[in-house]
Design a protein around this motif. Sequence first.
Motif, PDB file in Angstrom:
ATOM      1  N   CYS A  50     -96.080-100.817  50.547  1.00 19.51           N
ATOM      2  CA  CYS A  50     -95.367-100.535  51.756  1.00 19.51           C
ATOM      3  C   CYS A  50     -93.770-100.142  51.215  1.00 19.51           C
ATOM      4  N   CYS A  60     -91.051-102.902  52.348  1.00 24.39           N
ATOM      5  CA  CYS A  60     -90.803-104.439  51.666  1.00 24.39           C
ATOM      6  C   CYS A  60     -91.274-104.224  50.182  1.00 24.39           C
ATOM      7  N   CYS A  90     -98.296-101.859  57.197  1.00 24.15           N
ATOM      8  CA  CYS A  90     -97.793-103.257  56.707  1.00 24.15           C
ATOM      9  C   CYS A  90     -97.571-104.170  57.810  1.00 24.15           C
ATOM     10  N   CYS A 142     -93.649-105.273  57.975  1.00 21.43           N
ATOM     11  CA  CYS A 142     -92.647-104.468  58.510  1.00 21.43           C
ATOM     12  C   CYS A 142     -93.054-103.482  59.639  1.00 21.43           C
TER      13      CYS A 142
HETATM   14 ZN   LIG Z   1     -93.817-104.123  54.345  1.00 20.59          ZN
END
Ligand SMILES: [Zn+2]
Lengths: 379, 158
Positions: free
Chosen positions: B44, B47, B58, B61
């Motif tokens: 990701c 993150c 993700c 997120c």
């Molecule tokens: Zn993420």
Amino acid sequence: MKKVGIVEVTQSPGAESSLSLMEFTYKTVKELLDKVGMRRDEVDTYVMASSDVLHSGMSCANSFDIDATGGFLKPFSRTEGDAITAFVYGCMRIMSGNYDTALIVGLIKGSENADNDTITSCFADPFYSRPTGINETTAAAMQMRLYLQRYGITEEQCAKVVVKNLGNALFNPYTHIKKRVSVEDVLGSERICDPLKAMECAPKSDGVCAMLLASEEKAKELTDKPVWFKGWGASMDTFYLGDRDLLDTPLKSAAASAYKMAGISNPRKAIDMAEICEPYAFQELLWCEQLGLCGQGEGGKLIDSGATQMNGSLPVNPSGGVLAMNPYVSRGLYRVAEAALQIKGKAGEHQIDKKVNTALAHATYGFCGQWQGVVILGS
Amino acid sequence: MAEEKERPRTIEAVGTAPFEMALGPTWTRFFEGIKEEKIFGTRCKKCGRVLVPARPFCPRCFEPMEEWVEVAQEGTIVTWSYIDYTYFGLEDDMIPVVPATIKLDGTDTSWWGVIGGFDIKDFDLVAKKVKVGGRVKAVWRKEKRGCVQDIEYWKVIE
Ligand SMILES: [Zn+2]
């Protein structure tokens, strides 16, 4: 916020019934209507909860079951997932001001469908998880091992939950499993999914639970002891087990929402008793932690202290809980019904000694408690 | 509507219905990697987590995951169990099974697999060899179908 009151509840026994699902449901709904002295067409709205396909052998199962709920040609809805959501849906309808009464019914005949884990293995995606044999029991066993290791909870402490709940169930006429057991019996039962033992896993039960809800004025008219809906919270975690900390569940946030709505800042002081959904014995301890009824990692100490016994300071599952009776889908509505009976003082032989002003009812489903719901009731 | 003492008739109903479920481009690419004995995750960009199996986005997120990374085939056991019972669909000759969640090195999630390569019928031996925190590595089947069972089992590294 408009008040919603539980007027009356009825429940079926949990042992395998020879009645058809139609007759079995009708019996419990009819008993409810007779108790409150209403005809089916006098109820303003209906919400039912039942499960499709694997739990019932029928698709769009409510098309068949609806006759027995009494809800046809009335404002009617149905919820999937645990029946506790049908209860909340009914409360919201009354809070909208458009309805004065709502009949809630959760129904299932677990005795008629395939083994629990045949069904729960279908919770898993067919791409990655299902081919490796995951089901609700294996997922719970992995969660239990983490719980034992991280916090030093003992197998004896988990077994004590079974002893307590099956002991309580002896005083509940509706419950499915009626057997006094010892810690040794539980520890000596078959290690079906180490560290889980056979007696630590809930059975598979039949169960119809019906409930009449009413607006404040109507509730006071229909009963001298309404039980008030005070709070609700629900939360669901991500699907992949590997992405989650299995000991840090969405029950924390579900409980936080419910406590906030009910104006509870210290659940340990405010909650007089709890009906908790524990399909696997250790989960009662873990859920008590996540509900803030004891500290993190202190579920073992909580059961050792005797606080959660029927005569303790915070009785948990005086009905016998899900370990004694597990009608999937309707089991969450049973928790609400049992909590309401305790507040009314009408739980019969399993009525707890102290006065119950505030009670908690909990429901869960999915691997390792992926979905969690909490209801707070008040006197 | 009294319950009858003598058990009334029941009718057996069995339903079979085929489903054909799309894997989608992310999982198709993942399983193509599996055919070549490679395990892919996605990273990701927000993150920084590497998730296995590869994901299209993700979940935390809620952003697309576009960076592919080949991850290690060794990892650490997070938790495990020992399946020693049967139910409809799981027959006697299919047990015992030792499922485990395994955190592959360099990833931020754990992967569900089964441990094998020794006499798992002996529970005491399993309990001796399989530990939370213990190390395992993937053992591949010779014939591959591009599915998760292409990893035959996870072998305990002594
Ligand atoms: Zn993420």
